[in-house]
Write an enzyme that holds these catalytic residues in place. Structure first.
Site, PDB file in Angstrom:
ATOM      1  N   CYS A 147     -73.448 -81.744  15.742  1.00 40.47           N
ATOM      2  CA  CYS A 147     -73.375 -80.399  16.336  1.00 40.47           C
ATOM      3  C   CYS A 147     -74.778 -79.912  16.686  1.00 40.47           C
ATOM      4  O   CYS A 147     -75.510 -79.418  15.825  1.00 40.47           O
ATOM      5  CB  CYS A 147     -72.689 -79.441  15.367  1.00 40.47           C
ATOM      6  N   CYS A 168     -75.499 -76.228  16.198  1.00 42.38           N
ATOM      7  CA  CYS A 168     -75.668 -75.856  14.799  1.00 42.38           C
ATOM      8  C   CYS A 168     -77.023 -76.309  14.261  1.00 42.38           C
ATOM      9  O   CYS A 168     -77.685 -75.580  13.525  1.00 42.38           O
ATOM     10  CB  CYS A 168     -74.588 -76.510  13.932  1.00 42.38           C
ATOM     11  N   ASP A 169     -77.433 -77.516  14.584  1.00 42.00           N
ATOM     12  CA  ASP A 169     -78.558 -78.134  13.873  1.00 42.00           C
ATOM     13  C   ASP A 169     -79.793 -78.394  14.721  1.00 42.00           C
ATOM     14  O   ASP A 169     -80.834 -78.783  14.180  1.00 42.00           O
ATOM     15  CB  ASP A 169     -78.089 -79.474  13.254  1.00 42.00           C
TER      16      ASP A 169
HETATM   17  P1  FAD Z   1     -61.733 -76.459  10.918  1.00 44.35           P
HETATM   18  O1  FAD Z   1     -62.957 -75.862  10.351  1.00 44.35           O
HETATM   19  O2  FAD Z   1     -61.797 -77.812  11.517  1.00 44.35           O
HETATM   20  O3  FAD Z   1     -60.619 -76.425   9.785  1.00 44.35           O
HETATM   21  C1  FAD Z   1     -59.406 -77.085   9.966  1.00 44.35           C
HETATM   22  C2  FAD Z   1     -58.566 -76.877   8.718  1.00 44.35           C
HETATM   23  O4  FAD Z   1     -57.269 -77.403   8.947  1.00 44.35           O
HETATM   24  C3  FAD Z   1     -59.106 -77.591   7.471  1.00 44.35           C
HETATM   25  O5  FAD Z   1     -59.093 -76.677   6.415  1.00 44.35           O
HETATM   26  C4  FAD Z   1     -58.100 -78.703   7.224  1.00 44.35           C
HETATM   27  O6  FAD Z   1     -57.957 -78.997   5.845  1.00 44.35           O
HETATM   28  C5  FAD Z   1     -56.845 -78.059   7.776  1.00 44.35           C
HETATM   29  N1  FAD Z   1     -55.792 -78.999   8.141  1.00 44.35           N
HETATM   30  C6  FAD Z   1     -55.839 -80.027   9.024  1.00 44.35           C
HETATM   31  N2  FAD Z   1     -54.672 -80.665   9.049  1.00 44.35           N
HETATM   32  C7  FAD Z   1     -53.847 -80.027   8.164  1.00 44.35           C
HETATM   33  C8  FAD Z   1     -52.517 -80.231   7.725  1.00 44.35           C
HETATM   34  N3  FAD Z   1     -51.752 -81.209   8.217  1.00 44.35           N
HETATM   35  N4  FAD Z   1     -52.016 -79.396   6.773  1.00 44.35           N
HETATM   36  C9  FAD Z   1     -52.755 -78.370   6.298  1.00 44.35           C
HETATM   37  N5  FAD Z   1     -54.017 -78.125   6.692  1.00 44.35           N
HETATM   38  C10 FAD Z   1     -54.561 -78.963   7.594  1.00 44.35           C
HETATM   39  N6  FAD Z   1     -70.172 -73.904  13.912  1.00 44.35           N
HETATM   40  C11 FAD Z   1     -70.982 -72.825  13.891  1.00 44.35           C
HETATM   41  O7  FAD Z   1     -70.610 -71.779  14.425  1.00 44.35           O
HETATM   42  N7  FAD Z   1     -72.181 -72.849  13.234  1.00 44.35           N
HETATM   43  C12 FAD Z   1     -72.632 -73.948  12.598  1.00 44.35           C
HETATM   44  O8  FAD Z   1     -73.745 -73.942  12.042  1.00 44.35           O
HETATM   45  C13 FAD Z   1     -71.811 -75.100  12.593  1.00 44.35           C
HETATM   46  N8  FAD Z   1     -72.194 -76.217  11.955  1.00 44.35           N
HETATM   47  C14 FAD Z   1     -71.395 -77.318  11.956  1.00 44.35           C
HETATM   48  C15 FAD Z   1     -71.802 -78.441  11.285  1.00 44.35           C
HETATM   49  C16 FAD Z   1     -71.003 -79.557  11.258  1.00 44.35           C
HETATM   50  C17 FAD Z   1     -71.483 -80.783  10.507  1.00 44.35           C
HETATM   51  C18 FAD Z   1     -69.754 -79.559  11.920  1.00 44.35           C
HETATM   52  C19 FAD Z   1     -68.852 -80.761  11.864  1.00 44.35           C
HETATM   53  C20 FAD Z   1     -69.333 -78.431  12.608  1.00 44.35           C
HETATM   54  C21 FAD Z   1     -70.149 -77.303  12.642  1.00 44.35           C
HETATM   55  N9  FAD Z   1     -69.774 -76.157  13.324  1.00 44.35           N
HETATM   56  C22 FAD Z   1     -70.566 -75.034  13.290  1.00 44.35           C
HETATM   57  C23 FAD Z   1     -68.499 -76.066  14.036  1.00 44.35           C
HETATM   58  C24 FAD Z   1     -67.469 -75.315  13.154  1.00 44.35           C
HETATM   59  O9  FAD Z   1     -67.468 -75.897  11.886  1.00 44.35           O
HETATM   60  C25 FAD Z   1     -66.106 -75.381  13.778  1.00 44.35           C
HETATM   61  O10 FAD Z   1     -66.154 -74.860  15.084  1.00 44.35           O
HETATM   62  C26 FAD Z   1     -65.090 -74.566  12.955  1.00 44.35           C
HETATM   63  O11 FAD Z   1     -65.101 -74.959  11.617  1.00 44.35           O
HETATM   64  C27 FAD Z   1     -63.701 -74.716  13.503  1.00 44.35           C
HETATM   65  O12 FAD Z   1     -62.876 -73.920  12.713  1.00 44.35           O
HETATM   66  P2  FAD Z   1     -61.301 -74.127  12.667  1.00 44.35           P
HETATM   67  O13 FAD Z   1     -60.794 -73.071  11.751  1.00 44.35           O
HETATM   68  O14 FAD Z   1     -60.754 -74.177  14.031  1.00 44.35           O
HETATM   69  O15 FAD Z   1     -61.060 -75.557  12.059  1.00 44.35           O
END
Ligand code: FAD
Ligand code: NAP
Length: 336
Positions: free
Chosen positions: A160, A163-164
């Site tokens: 990302c 992010c980094d």
């Molecule tokens: P996610 O965070 O992907 O969460 C998905 C959830 O769904 C998880 O809890 C998982 O357990 C659950 N899930 C999946 N399948 C199932 C299932 N079948 N049953 C039940 N639960 C399930 N964004 C920023 O804004 N700032 C940052 O500094 C930043 N740093 C990042 C660093 C890294 C290394 C990464 C990988 C991403 C980063 N991001 C950052 C991006 C950010 O993390 C994502 O945009 C954000 O987390 C997406 O949120 P979400 O709620 O859509 O899904």
């Protein structure tokens, strides 16, 4: 004990408990709103739907807290100049629970959106039925699968740039990939890096031509074609990246490219497995929603966060969509 000013714990209708020869097979629970996923989208949807007195159940999945639990510093969550990703997600869970959402450690293995109420079967054996469902299962960055990549994740290896990238001011960076994401990340990283090397396994990019044009013209960017990364090289104490080892796929020439940051940009895999045969998807697996809303093709089913979004992919945009999903669900339930 109920703390002053907080809603009581939600009362969830308890429907049945199947027993075969004395073995408890699992209970069935009904909720107005079932939220699947515990990233920023899921927890924000939980805060809003709990405050709308919808008594949501949120199922966390295998990665409680989502993608931010695998990073360290988050510096772009408004109101927090610096916060560790896992701490931010613990705060979000506590917030959702304090508003009255029930957060359950479980994993949804199948989801029936064809019949009402919607039915979700969980790994624990519990069946959840719901009047409305908010899908917030996110996406996972694809990785190369190298042991050294795993070792340096968070210590020089990232997926990302937004992010980094800031952590590599004045340093050399390597990006791998050939799509829009890789090109965008490489261009973005020139804001910080002294030099960016983009490594691609073929001799042409799949990114849009206009993006390629910008890339090739950029004085800080160098291309390394027809190459793969075979190892991430670095120091042990402190743990950090110093170079990536590459192999030319045509000549077999091995070359180490110095860098402090290695960004893997080979695509994201949206976690749409549960609904891939039930809802229209776009751009390789992202759940399609009506523009400007979180409504999917099935009334009463909403999708938010990285599961629907291949463009922004940020915690704050996911949280925003989680809010929208809860408001959309509330309005839909009120009309039915
Ligand atoms: P996610 O965070 O992907 O969460 C998905 C959830 O769904 C998880 O809890 C998982 O357990 C659950 N899930 C999946 N399948 C199932 C299932 N079948 N049953 C039940 N639960 C399930 N964004 C920023 O804004 N700032 C940052 O500094 C930043 N740093 C990042 C660093 C890294 C290394 C990464 C990988 C991403 C980063 N991001 C950052 C991006 C950010 O993390 C994502 O945009 C954000 O987390 C997406 O949120 P979400 O709620 O859509 O899904
Ligand atoms: P992508 O288009 O699937 O591209 C992935 C790239 O990574 C490809 O070039 C692929 O190589 C390479 N790759 C895949 N696996 C690899 C491996 N194991 N080792 C080395 N290289 C590997 O993914 P994306 O760039 O994330 O884009 C996904 C979708 O989002 C696309 O539809 C894209 O257009 C869209 N997107 C749009 C924007 C925008 O509009 N601004 C921005 C970002 C993304 P090959 O080319 O050889 O297959």
């Amino acid at each position: 004990m109920q703390r002053a000013g907080l809603s009581p714990a939600p009362t969830i209708a308890y429907i049945q408990c199947d027993t075969i020869q004395g073995i408890v097979m699992g209970e069935t629970r009904h909720t107005k709103v079932l939220i699947i996923g515990s990233g920023p989208a899921g927890y924000t949807a939980a805060v809003y739907s709990a405050r709308a007195m919808l008594q949501p159940i949120l199922v966390q999945g295998l990665q409680p807290g989502g993608q931010l639990t695998i990073t360290t510093e988050v510096e772009n969550w408004p109101g927090e100049k610096h916060i560790q990703g896992p701490d931010l997600m613990v705060n979000m869970q506590a917030h959702a629970e304090a508003m009255g959402a029930e957060v359950i450690s479980d994993y949804i293995t199948s989801l029936d959106l064809q019949n009402r109420p919607f039915t979700a079967t969980a790994d624990s054996g519990t069946t959840y039925t719901a009047d409305a469902v908010i899908l917030a299962t996110g996406a996972q960055a694809k990785w190369l699968g190298l042991p050294s990549e795993e070792k340096f994740k968070g210590f020089g290896v990232s997926a990302c740039a937004t992010c980094d990238g800031f952590f590599y001011r004045g340093k050399e960076i390597v990006v791998i990939g050939g799509g829009n994401t890789a090109v965008e990340e490489a261009l973005f990283l020139t804001n910080f890096a002294s030099k960016v090397t983009l490594i691609h396994r073929r001799d042409s990019l799949r990114a849009e031509k206009i993006m390629q044009d910008r890339l090739f013209k950029h004085p800080k960017i160098e291309m390394l074609w027809n190459s793969e990364v075979t190892e991430v090289l670095g120091t042990e104490a402190p743990l950090g990246v110093t170079a990536v080892r590459t192999r030319n796929l045509q000549t077999n020439e091995v070359k180490d490219v110095p860098c402090s940051g290695f960004f893997v940009a080979i695509g994201h895999a949206p976690a749409s497995e549960l609904v891939k045969d039930q809802l229209p998807l776009h751009s390789g697996g992202y759940v399609q929603v009506e523009p400007g809303s979180t409504r999917t093709a099935i009334a009463g089913v909403f999708a938010a966060g990285d599961l629907t979004d291949h463009v922004y992919r940020q915690a704050v945009t996911s949280a925003g969509m989680g809010c929208m999903a809860a408001l959309d669900a509330e309005r839909w339930l009120a009309g039915h």
